[in-house]
Design a protein around this motif. Structure first.
Motif, PDB file in Angstrom:
ATOM      1  N   PHE A  89       4.369 -81.280 -27.558  1.00 18.62           N
ATOM      2  CA  PHE A  89       2.958 -81.811 -27.644  1.00 18.62           C
ATOM      3  C   PHE A  89       3.165 -83.402 -28.026  1.00 18.62           C
ATOM      4  CE2 PHE A  89       2.197 -77.328 -27.506  1.00 18.62           C
ATOM      5  CZ  PHE A  89       1.349 -77.200 -26.644  1.00 18.62           C
ATOM      6  N   LEU A  90       2.887 -84.036 -27.083  1.00 22.23           N
ATOM      7  CA  LEU A  90       3.085 -85.663 -27.457  1.00 22.23           C
ATOM      8  C   LEU A  90       1.759 -86.188 -27.602  1.00 22.23           C
ATOM      9  CD1 LEU A  90       4.681 -88.174 -28.172  1.00 22.23           C
ATOM     10  CD2 LEU A  90       5.269 -88.354 -25.825  1.00 22.23           C
ATOM     11  N   VAL A  91       0.869 -85.807 -28.732  1.00 22.39           N
ATOM     12  CA  VAL A  91      -0.508 -86.146 -28.856  1.00 22.39           C
ATOM     13  C   VAL A  91      -0.914 -87.560 -29.119  1.00 22.39           C
ATOM     14  CG1 VAL A  91      -2.493 -85.576 -30.547  1.00 22.39           C
ATOM     15  CG2 VAL A  91      -0.777 -83.613 -29.828  1.00 22.39           C
ATOM     16  N   GLY A  92      -0.146 -88.226 -30.087  1.00 17.29           N
ATOM     17  CA  GLY A  92      -0.480 -89.584 -30.439  1.00 17.29           C
ATOM     18  C   GLY A  92      -1.419 -89.440 -31.601  1.00 17.29           C
ATOM     19  N   ARG A  93      -2.499 -90.304 -31.829  1.00  9.48           N
ATOM     20  CA  ARG A  93      -3.537 -90.340 -32.558  1.00  9.48           C
ATOM     21  C   ARG A  93      -4.649 -89.442 -32.152  1.00  9.48           C
ATOM     22  NH1 ARG A  93      -3.090 -96.603 -33.525  1.00  9.48           N
ATOM     23  NH2 ARG A  93      -1.470 -96.663 -35.314  1.00  9.48           N
ATOM     24  N   LEU A  94      -5.475 -88.999 -33.261  1.00 11.15           N
ATOM     25  CA  LEU A  94      -6.543 -87.906 -32.756  1.00 11.15           C
ATOM     26  C   LEU A  94      -7.767 -88.614 -33.228  1.00 11.15           C
ATOM     27  CD1 LEU A  94      -5.325 -84.293 -33.451  1.00 11.15           C
ATOM     28  CD2 LEU A  94      -5.966 -85.380 -31.310  1.00 11.15           C
ATOM     29  N   ASN A 133       8.898 -85.948 -26.234  1.00  9.30           N
ATOM     30  CA  ASN A 133       9.848 -86.980 -25.743  1.00  9.30           C
ATOM     31  C   ASN A 133       9.274 -87.945 -24.822  1.00  9.30           C
ATOM     32  OD1 ASN A 133      12.567 -86.742 -26.714  1.00  9.30           O
ATOM     33  ND2 ASN A 133      12.200 -84.603 -26.464  1.00  9.30           N
ATOM     34  N   GLY A 134       8.520 -87.304 -23.941  1.00 10.87           N
ATOM     35  CA  GLY A 134       7.938 -88.179 -22.911  1.00 10.87           C
ATOM     36  C   GLY A 134       7.121 -87.453 -21.962  1.00 10.87           C
ATOM     37  N   GLY A 135       7.104 -87.347 -20.561  1.00 10.18           N
ATOM     38  CA  GLY A 135       6.313 -87.040 -19.554  1.00 10.18           C
ATOM     39  C   GLY A 135       5.686 -85.510 -20.086  1.00 10.18           C
ATOM     40  N   LEU A 136       6.657 -84.751 -20.129  1.00 11.74           N
ATOM     41  CA  LEU A 136       6.330 -83.164 -20.283  1.00 11.74           C
ATOM     42  C   LEU A 136       5.573 -82.901 -21.601  1.00 11.74           C
ATOM     43  CD1 LEU A 136       8.834 -80.208 -20.071  1.00 11.74           C
ATOM     44  CD2 LEU A 136       7.735 -80.956 -22.458  1.00 11.74           C
ATOM     45  N   GLY A 137       5.708 -83.663 -22.461  1.00 10.37           N
ATOM     46  CA  GLY A 137       5.076 -83.575 -23.793  1.00 10.37           C
ATOM     47  C   GLY A 137       3.700 -84.287 -23.742  1.00 10.37           C
ATOM     48  N   ARG A 138       3.525 -85.502 -23.004  1.00 13.22           N
ATOM     49  CA  ARG A 138       2.251 -85.864 -22.990  1.00 13.22           C
ATOM     50  C   ARG A 138       1.351 -85.250 -22.090  1.00 13.22           C
ATOM     51  NH1 ARG A 138      -1.523 -87.928 -25.775  1.00 13.22           N
ATOM     52  NH2 ARG A 138      -3.053 -87.410 -23.877  1.00 13.22           N
ATOM     53  N   LEU A 139       2.050 -84.834 -21.056  1.00 17.32           N
ATOM     54  CA  LEU A 139       1.158 -83.928 -20.010  1.00 17.32           C
ATOM     55  C   LEU A 139       0.577 -82.758 -20.933  1.00 17.32           C
ATOM     56  CD1 LEU A 139       0.529 -83.645 -16.978  1.00 17.32           C
ATOM     57  CD2 LEU A 139       2.219 -81.458 -17.277  1.00 17.32           C
ATOM     58  N   ALA A 140       1.277 -82.141 -21.640  1.00 20.94           N
ATOM     59  CA  ALA A 140       0.751 -81.080 -22.572  1.00 20.94           C
ATOM     60  C   ALA A 140      -0.468 -81.370 -23.263  1.00 20.94           C
ATOM     61  CB  ALA A 140       1.905 -80.323 -23.449  1.00 20.94           C
ATOM     62  N   ALA A 141      -0.394 -82.570 -23.969  1.00 18.72           N
ATOM     63  CA  ALA A 141      -1.347 -83.131 -24.868  1.00 18.72           C
ATOM     64  C   ALA A 141      -2.486 -83.216 -23.744  1.00 18.72           C
ATOM     65  CB  ALA A 141      -1.019 -84.361 -25.546  1.00 18.72           C
TER      66      ALA A 141
END
Ligand code: OAK
Length: 829
Positions: A89-94, A133-141
Motif C-alpha cells: 500500500f503506497l499511501v504517502g502522507r495522510l 514499490n510502485g504502480g501496484l502499491g499506489r493503485l491499492a492506496a
C-alpha cells in the motif's frame, strides 16, 4: 440467552460521528488539547512534528468516529464487505488527504495560525508511508480511498513494514539505498487492535485423519508460530460519506522474551525468537516486477494472507452467519499473486478446521476470491519451489496438489487432454525444477480474473493465460486502472482545482464526467490565460525545489519534459536520455536554430539488485552534469534527476509538467497510472500504444497526444523476424552519434568503459527495442517542439487532456469492480 459473549446487550447503535467543528476556536482548542494532554508538549516549544502529531490525533478522533459508524451500519444492514489483500500500500502522507475529505483544510490553516504554527511546515513534517514499490502499491492506496468515497464497506489487509521502500540518495551519480524509518517517531494515524491478534503457523507436519487424497480433514501441527499483531488506519472517503479501515499486520514472537535465558545473562538468546519472528514484517521487498525468490518473501505472503483470512472468518461467524453464506458476505480481492496462497489457506480453514465438505469448500472459496494481474513480464510471474512449500506450508502443498488434480481432471473432461496442454495448465511447472505457479492457483481459485487495461487484458487472454482462458472463457475481464482525483488533482494541484470549480461549478468535485464540459472552452482565451498562470506557478514551485536540492537553476518558461516512475529497462528511461544526448549534440551543432528551451526531468528508484537499471540512473546523472555545465546549450537544455521519488514528490512534480513521458516498449506496461495523473493535470503525453495510453488517446483524442513507435503486435513480430539493433543504428545517424558519445566516455571522462553494459546491450540485443523506436521517438519530440511554439494550439490540447480524463477516476474503476466482480453496492444512509 442470546447475549453476545461480552454479556452486554447490543442495543441500538449510538450515533458516533462527532459533531462538526463549528469554529476555528473549537478546532484550535481540540488540537491544543492533543498537544498538551496526549503528547505532553508545550505550545511555546512545540516543533512542526509535534503539531503534526497533535493535529493528526485530533483528526483521527473524527475519522475513527466515522469508521465505527460505518461499521455499525454495515453490520446492521447485513451488507457485503470487500477485502482487498495486498502486499503493498503506497499511501504517502495522510494529513492533507484527511483534511480534504473532511473539508477541514481552511479551518486547520486558521487554527494552526492562531497557535503559532505554519500549515505548510506542519504538513511537510509527516513522513510518507511508503509501503509499496510502485504502480501496484499506489493503485491499492487509490482504491482504498475510492472504496471509502463510494461507501463500499472495505477492509484493506497488508503488512506494516517497519522499513518501507528505501530512501534514495545520489552520490557521484550513483544510487545509494538507505533504510526509510517512517515509524521512528510513532504513527499517530494507527490504532493497535490487540483483540484481533492471531498466531500464524509455519513448518511442522500434517496428521492424516481420513483417507490420503488430501480431500478430507487433516490436522496441521506447525513447528513454529508467529504472532500477527493488528494495526488499523482509518480511511475516510470524500465528503466524509463513509470510512473504512486499512488493517496492517506486524509480526512478533508469541513469547517475545525468554526470561530464564535473560536472567542467565544470555541477552541475545533471550530475544532471538522475537528477532526472527519480527523479520517477517521488517522490510518491504524492493521487487518491483522481479521475483524476490526467497523464503522470507513466501513467509510474508503466507503470514498476512493467513492473518487476514482468520480475521475475515472470525468476523463472519461473529456476526452470526453460516460459512456457506461467505460468498454473499465477503468479496476477497487478490492484488496480484502475492496473496494467492490465501486460496489454499481458505480451503484448509474450511475443510480442516470447520469440517466443510471439500466440494462445498471449493464453491465457497471460488465464490469469494478474485484476482488482478498486474504484469505479464515472465520474470515477475511468481512461482515457488515445491520443496520450499512442502517445508514451510506442508498442508497447503497437499491442498494444492489435490486442487490441481481436480482442475486437470476437469480440463481433460473438456477436451484439454494432451500432455502439452495438461503441462501448460498445471499448477506445477515441471520445466525448471518443480515449482508452484501462483498465477494458475489464483486463476483457478477465483470467479473473476482481471487485467488493468484493455490491451493488457487482451494480452492475458492471448498469451500467459491463453489455455486457462479457453477452459474458462468468461473468467477474464478488464477493469482499466484509475487514480483518485482527490489526491492527484484537488490536493496536488489546488490552483487548477480552483480554476475548474470556477469554470465548471462545484459539481466537478463530485462527478468527474463534468470535466468533459471543458471541451467547449478549449479555445477560450480567458481560461487559457488562467491555466497558463496556474501551470507557471506550479513550475516555479518545482524550480525552487530543484534549486534547493540540486543547485540547478531552471527557467519556468521552458518546456518541462518529465519522466518519473520506477527505473526499469522496459520503461525505457534509456530511450529518453539517448534522445537528450542527441538533442544536445544537435543544439551544439546549430545553436541558433530556434530551439525550444527544454528541461528534461527524471526521477525514480531502481531495485537494489538491478544492475542495469542502476547504471541507467548513473548515465542520466552523468549526462546531466555534462549538459548542465555546457555554456553553449545552457539556455536551451537542462537535465535534472531528482532523488528519492515518492508520492509526496510526485504531488509536486506532476502539476508542473508540460510533457509526460510514457514510452514503454509496447505490450510491456500493463496499464500505467502516472500517465493518468499527468494528463489529468493538463500535461500532454508522448507515448507508445501501450497499457492505458491507448485508452487515454481514445479519450483525449489522437490530435492531443504524441503517439510513436512500434505497436505491441509489431514488437512481437520484430522479436521473431531476425531484426538486429545494428540495422536501426546504421540507419539513424542521430542515434549512432548518441551511442557513440556514451561509448567514447563523453559523460564518463577518464572511464570510457563505464557504460559499456548499456552500449553493448543496445548494440547486441536491445531486448526493449530502444534502437528500433528511436527515430520515431525523436520525430515525435520534434512534433512536441512544433506544437509548443504554437501557444494557442498547445493549451487547447492541454485543456482537452484534462477534459478527457473523467473516465480515469478510480471511482469509476472501483465502481466496475463492485458491479462486475464483487457484486456489492455502496452503503445507503
Ligand atoms: C509489482 C510487482 C509484481 C507485479 C506487478 C507489479 C506492478 O507494480 N505492476 C504495475 O501495476 C500497475 C497497477 O496496475 C500498472 O499500472 C503498471 O503498469 C504495472 O507495471
Amino acid at each position: 440467552s442470546d447475549l453476545p459473549a461480552s454479556g452486554r446487550a447490543p442495543g441500538p447503535a449510538v450515533p458516533l460521528a462527532l459533531a462538526p467543528i463549528r469554529s476555528v476556536a473549537d478546532w484550535r482548542d481540540a488540537i491544543l488539547a492533543k498537544l498538551v494532554y496526549a503528547l505532553g508538549r508545550d505550545q511555546r516549544t512545540a516543533s512542526d512534528r509535534d503539531w503534526f502529531e497533535a493535529l493528526a490525533l485530533a483528526l483521527r478522533d473524527r475519522v475513527v468516529a466515522h469508521a465505527l459508524d460505518s461499521d455499525n451500519l454495515t453490520r446492521a444492514a447485513g451488507h457485503k464487505r470487500v477485502y482487498y489483500l495486498s502486499l503493498e500500500f503506497l499511501v504517502g502522507r495522510l494529513l492533507v488527504d484527511t483534511l480534504t475529505n473532511l473539508d477541514m483544510t481552511g479551518l486547520t490553516r486558521a487554527a494552526l495560525g492562531e497557535l503559532g504554527a505554519d500549515f505548510e511546515r506542519v504538513r511537510a513534517a509527516e513522513p510518507d508511508a511508503a509501503l509499496g514499490n510502485g504502480g501496484l502499491g499506489r493503485l491499492a492506496a487509490c482504491f482504498m480511498e475510492s472504496a471509502a468515497s463510494l461507501a463500499i464497506p472495505t477492509c484493506g489487509y497488508g503488512i506494516r513494514y517497519e522499513n518501507g521502500l528505501f530512501r534514495q540518495e545520489i552520490r557521484n551519480g550513483v544510487q545509494v539505498e538507505l533504510p526509510e524509518d517512517w515509524l521512528a517517531a510513532g504513527n499517530p494515524w494507527e490504532i493497535r487492535r490487540p483483540e484481533r491478534d492471531c498466531d500464524i503457523g509455519f513448518g511442522g507436519h500434517v496428521e492424516q485423519v481420513g483417507d490420503d487424497d488430501g480431500a478430507t480433514r487433516c490436522v496441521w501441527h506447525p513447528a513454529e508460530l508467529v504472532r500477527a499483531v493488528a494495526h488499523d488506519t482509518p480511511v475516510i472517503g470524500w465528503r466524509a460519506r463513509h470510512a473504512n479501515r486499512l488493517r496492517l499486520w506486524s509480526a512478533r514472537a508469541v513469547a517475545p522474551l525468554r526470561l530464564d535465558a535473560f536472567n542467565a545473562g544470555d541477552y541475545l538468546g533471550a530475544v532471538a525468537d522475537d528477532v526472527r519472528a519480527r523479520s517477517v514484517s521488517r522490510v518491504l521487498y524492493p521487487s518491483d516486477t522481479t521475483p524476490a525468490g526467497q523464503e522470507l518473501r513466501l513467509r510474508q505472503e503466507y503470514f498476512f494472507s493467513a492473518a487476514s483470512l482468520h480475521d475475515i472468518l472470525r468476523r463472519h461467524l461473529a456476526e452470526g452467519y453460516d460459512l456457506s453464506r461467505l460468498p454473499d458476505m465477503a468479496a476477497i480481492q487478490l492484488n496480484d499473486t502475492h496473496p494467492a496462497i490465501a486460496i489454499a489457506e481458505m480451503m484448509r480453514l474450511l475443510v480442516d478446521r470447520h469440517g466443510t465438505a471439500w466440494n462445498e469448500a471449493w464453491r465457497i472459496t471460488c465464490g469469494c476470491f478474485s484476482y488482478t494481474n498486474h504484469t505479464l513480464l515472465p520474470e515477475a510471474l511468481e512461482t515457488w519451489p515445491v520443496a520450499l512449500m512442502e517445508r514451510l506450508l506442508p498442508r497447503h502443498m497437499q491442498i494444492i496438489y489435490r486442487l490441481n488434480a481436480d482442475h486437470l481432471e476437469a480440463a481433460r473432461a473438456k477436451g484439454a487432454a494432451s500432455d502439452s496442454l495438461q503441462a501448460s495448465l498445471s499448477m506445477i511447472d515441471e520445466t525448471q525444477g518443480r515449482r508452484v505457479r501462483m498465477g494458475t492457483l489464483a486463476f483457478v481459485g477465483s470467479h473473476r480474473v482481471n487485467g488493468v487495461s484493455a490491451l493488457h487484458t487482451g494480452l492475458m487472454r492471448e498469451t500467459v493465460f491463453h489455455d486457462l482462458h479457453v477452459l474458462h472463457p468468461d473468467r477474464i475481464t478488464n477493469v482499466t486502472n484509475g487514480i483518485t482525483f482527490r489526491r492527484w488533482l484537488f490536493e496536488a494541484n489546488p490552483r487548477l482545482t480552483g480554476l475548474l470549480v470556477d469554470v465548471l461549478g462545484d459539481a466537478v468535485l463530485d462527478d468527474p464526467s463534468v470535466l468533459a464540459g471543458l471541451r467547449g472552452l478549449a479555445g477560450d482565451p480567458g481560461l487559457r490565460a488562467r491555466l497558463i498562470a496556474c501551470r507557471r506557478a506550479n513550475k516555479v514551485a518545482l524550480s525552487n525545489l530543484v534549486g534547493e536540492q540540486l543547485g540547478i537553476g531552471l527557467d519556468p518558461d521552458a518546456l518541462f519534459d518529465v519522466h518519473v516512475k520506477r527505473l526499469h529497462e522496459y520503461k525505457r528511461q534509456l530511450l529518453n536520455i539517448l534522445e537528450a544526448v542527441s538533442l544536445w549534440q544537435a543544439i551544439r551543432a546549430r545553436p541558433a536554430a530556434g530551439w525550444v528551451p527544454r528541461v528534461k526531468i527524471f526521477a525514480g528508484k531502481a531495485a537494489a539488485s538491478y544492475a542495469q537499471a542502476r547504471l541507467i540512473i548513473r548515465l542520466i546523472n552523468d549526462v546531466a552534469s555534462v549538459i548542465n555545465s555546457d555554456p553553449v546549450t545552457s539556455d536551451l537544455l537542462k537535465v535534472v534527476f531528482l532523488p528519492n521519488f515518492n508520492v509526496s514528490l510526485a504531488e509536486i512534480i506532476i502539476p508542473a509538467a508540460d510533457l509526460s513521458e510514457q514510452i514503454s516498449t509496447a505490450g510491456m506496461e500493463a496499464s500505467g497510472t502516472g500517465n493518468m495523473k499527468f494528463a489529468l493535470n493538463g500535461a500532454l503525453t508522448i507515448g507508445t500504444l501501450d497499457g492505458a495510453n491507448i485508452e487515454i488517446r481514445d479519450h483525449v483524442r489522437a490530435d492531443n497526444i504524441f503517439i510513436f513507435g512500434l505497436t505491441a503486435a509489431e514488437v512481437a513480430v520484430r522479436r521473431l523476424d531476425g531484426w538486429h539493433p545494428e540495422f536501426s543504428i546504421v540507419a539513424s545517424p542521430a542515434l549512432a552519434g548518441a551511442i557513440e558519445a556514451i561509448g567514447r566516455g563523453t559523460f564518463s571522462p577518464g572511464e570510457d568503459t563505464r557504460f559499456a553494459p548499456i552500449v553493448d546491450e543496445l548494440r547486441r540485443t536491445d531486448r526493449f527495442l530502444v534502437t528500433a523506436d528511436f527515430d520515431s521517438y525523436a520525430e515525435a519530440q520534434r512534433r512536441v517542439a512544433a506544437l509548443w511554439r504554437d501557444r494557442d494550439a498547445w493549451w487547447r490540447a492541454a485543456v482537452l487532456n484534462t477534459a478527457g480524463m473523467g473516465p480515469f477516476s478510480s471511482d469509476r474503476a472501483i465502481g466496475e469492480y463492485a458491479e462486475k466482480i464483487w457484486h456489492v453496492t455502496g452503503l445507503e444512509r
